[in-house]
Enzyme design. Sequence first.
Site, short mmCIF file in Angstrom:
data_model
loop_
_atom_site.label_atom_id
_atom_site.label_comp_id
_atom_site.label_asym_id
_atom_site.label_seq_id
_atom_site.Cartn_x
_atom_site.Cartn_y
_atom_site.Cartn_z
CG ASP A 182 -50.24 33.25 34.54
OD1 ASP A 182 -49.59 32.62 33.70
OD2 ASP A 182 -51.49 33.29 34.52
CG HIS A 492 -42.44 36.62 33.36
ND1 HIS A 492 -42.39 37.84 33.98
CD2 HIS A 492 -43.73 36.22 33.44
CE1 HIS A 492 -43.59 38.17 34.40
NE2 HIS A 492 -44.43 37.20 34.09
CG ASP A 545 -31.76 35.18 30.58
OD1 ASP A 545 -32.84 34.94 31.16
OD2 ASP A 545 -30.67 34.66 30.91
CD GLU A 554 -45.59 34.25 31.16
OE1 GLU A 554 -45.84 35.30 30.54
OE2 GLU A 554 -46.40 33.71 31.94
O1 9MR Z 1 -49.34 32.52 24.60
C1 9MR Z 1 -50.20 33.65 24.63
C2 9MR Z 1 -49.90 34.51 23.43
O2 9MR Z 1 -50.21 33.82 22.23
C3 9MR Z 1 -50.68 35.82 23.52
O3 9MR Z 1 -50.27 36.67 22.47
C4 9MR Z 1 -50.42 36.48 24.88
C5 9MR Z 1 -51.17 37.78 25.07
O4 9MR Z 1 -52.53 37.57 25.11
O5 9MR Z 1 -50.77 35.60 25.93
C6 9MR Z 1 -50.02 34.41 25.93
O6 9MR Z 1 -50.46 33.59 26.95
C7 9MR Z 1 -50.24 34.02 28.28
C8 9MR Z 1 -51.58 33.91 28.99
O7 9MR Z 1 -52.46 34.85 28.48
C9 9MR Z 1 -51.46 34.02 30.51
N1 9MR Z 1 -50.46 33.14 31.03
C10 9MR Z 1 -49.15 33.34 30.41
C11 9MR Z 1 -49.24 33.06 28.93
C12 9MR Z 1 -47.87 33.09 28.28
O8 9MR Z 1 -47.34 34.37 28.18
#
Ligand code: 9MR
Length: 576
Positions: A182, A492, A545, A554
């Site tokens: 994102d 992602h 994938d 992601e």
């Molecule tokens: O890395 C984060 C993970 O530990 C959490 O469980 C998850 C859900 O809250 O979010 C991950 O971080 C994301 C972030 O909130 C927004 N940008 C993408 C990140 C990677 O998925």
Amino acid sequence: MNIHNGVSRTCVALAALSLSAVTASAGPLVNQLGFYPEAEKTVVYPGNDATGLEVRDLSGKTVLKLDAPDVYDWDYSGEEVQTFDISAIKTPGTYRLYRGAYVGTPVVIGNGVYGDLVKASLKWFYYQRSSMALEPQYAGKWARAAGHMDDKVIIYGSDKVTGGKGAGKVINSARGWYDAGDYGKYIVNSGITVFTLLEAYENFPQYFDALTWNIPREFPKYPELLEEIRYNLDWMLTLQDKDGGVYHKVTTLKFGGSVLPEDDTAPRYAIIKNMPASLDFAAVMAQASVVYRNIDKAYADKMLKAAESAYAWAKKNPKAIYKQPADVQTGGYVPGDENGKDEFRWAAAELFRATKKKNYQDDLKKNPFTANGAWWGDVNMLSAFRVALDSADFDKDVVAAAKKTVMNEANNLRTVGDTSAYRLPAFPWSWNWGSNSAMANNGMVLVHAYLITGDKSYLDGAQQCLDYLLGKNPQDITYVTGFGYRSPRNPHHRPSESDMVDDPVPGMLVGGPHLGKQDINLDGKEPWKCPNYAAADKPALAYIDDRCSYATNEVAINWNAPLAYLAAALEAIYSK
Ligand code: 9MR
């Protein structure tokens, strides 16, 4: 650990003789980039086969023969596997592994095998830059227009949309890296990411002083790594308010669609000052002030001042925890424990090193190390790293406690690494969202243990972690885009999803398998979620994938940073 064929080796061997004549073993799972000559080199074969292993060079000459090893179960994949140790081969070259027939892809032994990976994993931070165009001379086929200038970021709650009365107070919050797939920019996650990259520089300065990977130079006197990190430090500095407090993040209110940066044009907000963000900011600004001092004193002074005022703000506002407002749906990054102890510990350690002011060490002493970490939600281990490796000015008892914290974790990891079927130093809790980064962070603990003791077996443990990420896993892929024989094609990652370029941006570590399945469409109502990969019932198998899988496929800055650290550590240490 479960061994279960020590009983009747002869019977198994006889039975398998005839079997192996007709059925080739499944292919070897092995680090697809290869090994340094002096490294530990392990190869995992799923299955239970009495056939031994023969390693031949490309001319067909046999260089090593091994009997079939015991069969072990690996609970994380529900497989039986056999692991061969081919460390005895130390001559650089390209080798093929025969178990009866030849199946698989060549194994390389040589110097510099991770050099390109180090560069690409760091170059990726350049690809993640907001607020600037990526020119073809640097970005090649992934060149793109600028997105998110972020020169008019609205303070959340100051405009009509989010509850204020006026048009909204705006700040300039340009520069910085996109967090992940994102386009948000988050202080908490920037904290551990910048720490990890600075730590790589601090631990291996000569290696990084000489390393370049073709990025534009604004500060030609800086080593390239510090040039890249500054791009994000500059952004972080924009999020500090006049009173010292630091905002949590700059994002839109909701996640945007799968579009290029330039097309993601919804208003961006600086959202809510809080204690953990301010402390993470304080810690990395203090650390950076030490690292940049010799090359840019003015910048170092500015960062140290910012660090001290952020720490002071956090002390005055210990209850200021980020609570995601109902109209904000971007990443949370709220550490679960929320008493701030680990963040206070880390910031105090960094600030004491940077200033030598007694009050910071006093704070650290009142807040002893725990056994946890490291990940964005718990930064305890970062404070232990700091004190253990940079012990000169800390009191002896604090140093002893820090070293004990790092070594306990490292010893636990090493035991698992040396005895588990896949030779992977992982804990049950390593299998979570971003599991691959847990493996990389485990590797980082082991590298620190090596730096503390000089004992090579810790380096072997770190190697086991990297091997897993680069192919010694049940998916038989490297988890890094563009590297190895097989790698993720559909991460992602909004730029890779929308740029019409076949290959994803290279050098990205994907999140990796785990059983959370937060992205699976179970109720049929959320079309952007994944088709079911729910059949996978073991953590190491639950991966897909597919760009839909934000829970397993992601990418993120805090995942790439420990990959870069780990690969660079092995390069720097073995190439000496
Ligand atoms: O890395 C984060 C993970 O530990 C959490 O469980 C998850 C859900 O809250 O979010 C991950 O971080 C994301 C972030 O909130 C927004 N940008 C993408 C990140 C990677 O998925």
